[in-house]
Design an enzyme around this catalytic site. Structure first.
Site, mmCIF file in Angstrom:
data_model
loop_
_atom_site.group_PDB
_atom_site.id
_atom_site.type_symbol
_atom_site.label_atom_id
_atom_site.label_comp_id
_atom_site.label_asym_id
_atom_site.label_seq_id
_atom_site.Cartn_x
_atom_site.Cartn_y
_atom_site.Cartn_z
ATOM 1 N N HIS A 189 -3.664 -2.541 -5.480
ATOM 2 C CA HIS A 189 -2.913 -3.886 -5.114
ATOM 3 C C HIS A 189 -3.715 -5.048 -5.673
ATOM 4 C CE1 HIS A 189 -2.156 -6.563 -1.722
ATOM 5 N NE2 HIS A 189 -0.894 -5.363 -1.326
ATOM 6 N N GLU A 210 4.733 -4.414 -7.184
ATOM 7 C CA GLU A 210 4.488 -6.040 -6.085
ATOM 8 C C GLU A 210 4.685 -6.557 -7.463
ATOM 9 O OE1 GLU A 210 3.619 -4.133 -1.974
ATOM 10 O OE2 GLU A 210 1.871 -4.443 -3.455
HETATM 11 C C1 PEP Z 1 1.741 -6.353 0.175
HETATM 12 O O1 PEP Z 1 0.528 -6.267 0.970
HETATM 13 O O2 PEP Z 1 1.577 -5.131 0.020
HETATM 14 C C2 PEP Z 1 2.558 -6.388 1.200
HETATM 15 C C3 PEP Z 1 3.914 -6.286 0.323
HETATM 16 O O3 PEP Z 1 2.489 -7.947 2.072
HETATM 17 P P1 PEP Z 1 4.147 -8.820 3.006
HETATM 18 O O4 PEP Z 1 5.253 -8.064 2.728
HETATM 19 O O5 PEP Z 1 3.313 -9.015 3.769
HETATM 20 O O6 PEP Z 1 4.778 -9.862 1.626
#
Ligand code: PEP
Length: 246
Positions: free
Chosen positions: A99, A168
């Site tokens: 992450h 992400e």
């Molecule tokens: C995350 O921390 O993996 C995430 C997707 O956070 P958010 O949805 O709050 O952007």
């Protein structure tokens, strides 16, 4: 509407106490009332809540994961740390690794690779996060970054079936910003192209909410979502799922 089997993974980050678990009841009810074969729900709460949540979920088809694990397979003198075996022993079936919040705290690709290997050895499935920063995106280095994170993070890993990839973009986490449909399609396609026919599931994560889900769910090849902020509110979480599967 999508006919695909979709993943919805809740990342609660460092939020939640024993009372928060009551909020799961709505989601359990919702999940029971829907076709089992349409989606998979996975909750990744703080470690303190893994056991109580897995007890509360009981025999539902919702599963539990952790948000990180220490790389050591065995017990050791590592104050404040918890390894994958310990997480498994309290009910975790998955663990989020790589992450960006942990990469920013100093975890590099080699360490993440070791964590992935040892968590697989402990019997956990991996939710492996990759994504570019805003600067890397502006410098047009997104593919280069994704390629390098995939290569290094998954080095010598044969059991690709044990991996779910979460794309992400760092700049989209918690900011309310999401990639354009074109950008997201390209990145998902690029990630899958690295694996050929045996591609793992690839999810998107970053500011997913019940307003932008209509735009996100239609991205070809997307296998679901990793959801931070919105997953802490059962109504918002259910809305996202409903809008995706209906
Ligand atoms: C995350 O921390 O993996 C995430 C997707 O956070 P958010 O949805 O709050 O952007």
């Amino acid at each position: 509407m999508t006919n695909k089997y979709m993943y919805f993974i809740a990342n609660w980050k460092m939020f939640g106490d024993l009372k928060t678990i009551n909020s799961l009841d709505k989601v359990i009810k919702f999940s029971k009332s829907h076709k089992k074969n349409k989606f998979k729900l996975i909750y990744c709460p703080p470690n303190t809540l893994i056991r109580p949540i897995s007890k509360r979920l009981g025999k539902t088809n919702i599963e539990v994961g952790a948000q990180n694990s220490h790389q050591n397979l065995d017990y050791g003198a590592f104050t404040g740390q918890v390894n994958s075996k310990m997480l498994k022993s309290v009910g975790a079936k998955y663990v989020i690794l790589g992450h960006s919040e942990n990469r920013m705290a100093g975890e590099d690709d080699n360490l993440i690779n070791l964590k992935i290997k040892n968590s697989i050895k402990s019997g956990l499935k991996i939710i492996f996060c990759i994504g570019e920063t805003l600067k890397q995106k502006r410098d047009k280095k997104t593919n280069q970054v994704l390629n390098s994170q995939l290569k290094k993070g998954l080095k010598s890993i044969i059991k690709i079936n044990d991996i779910i990839i979460a794309y992400e973009p760092v700049w989209s986490i918690g900011t309310g910003l999401i990639p354009s449909s074109e950008e997201l399609s390209k990145s998902i396609k690029f990630i899958k192209s690295k694996f050929g026919k045996k591609s793992p599931k690839v999810l998107y994560g970053g500011s997913v909410n019940s307003k932008n889900i209509d735009q996100l769910k239609i991205i070809p090849d997307i296998d679901g979502f990793l959801i931070g902020g919105a997953s802490q509110n059962p109504k918002k979480f259910i809305d996202i799922i409903k809008k995706t599967i209906n």
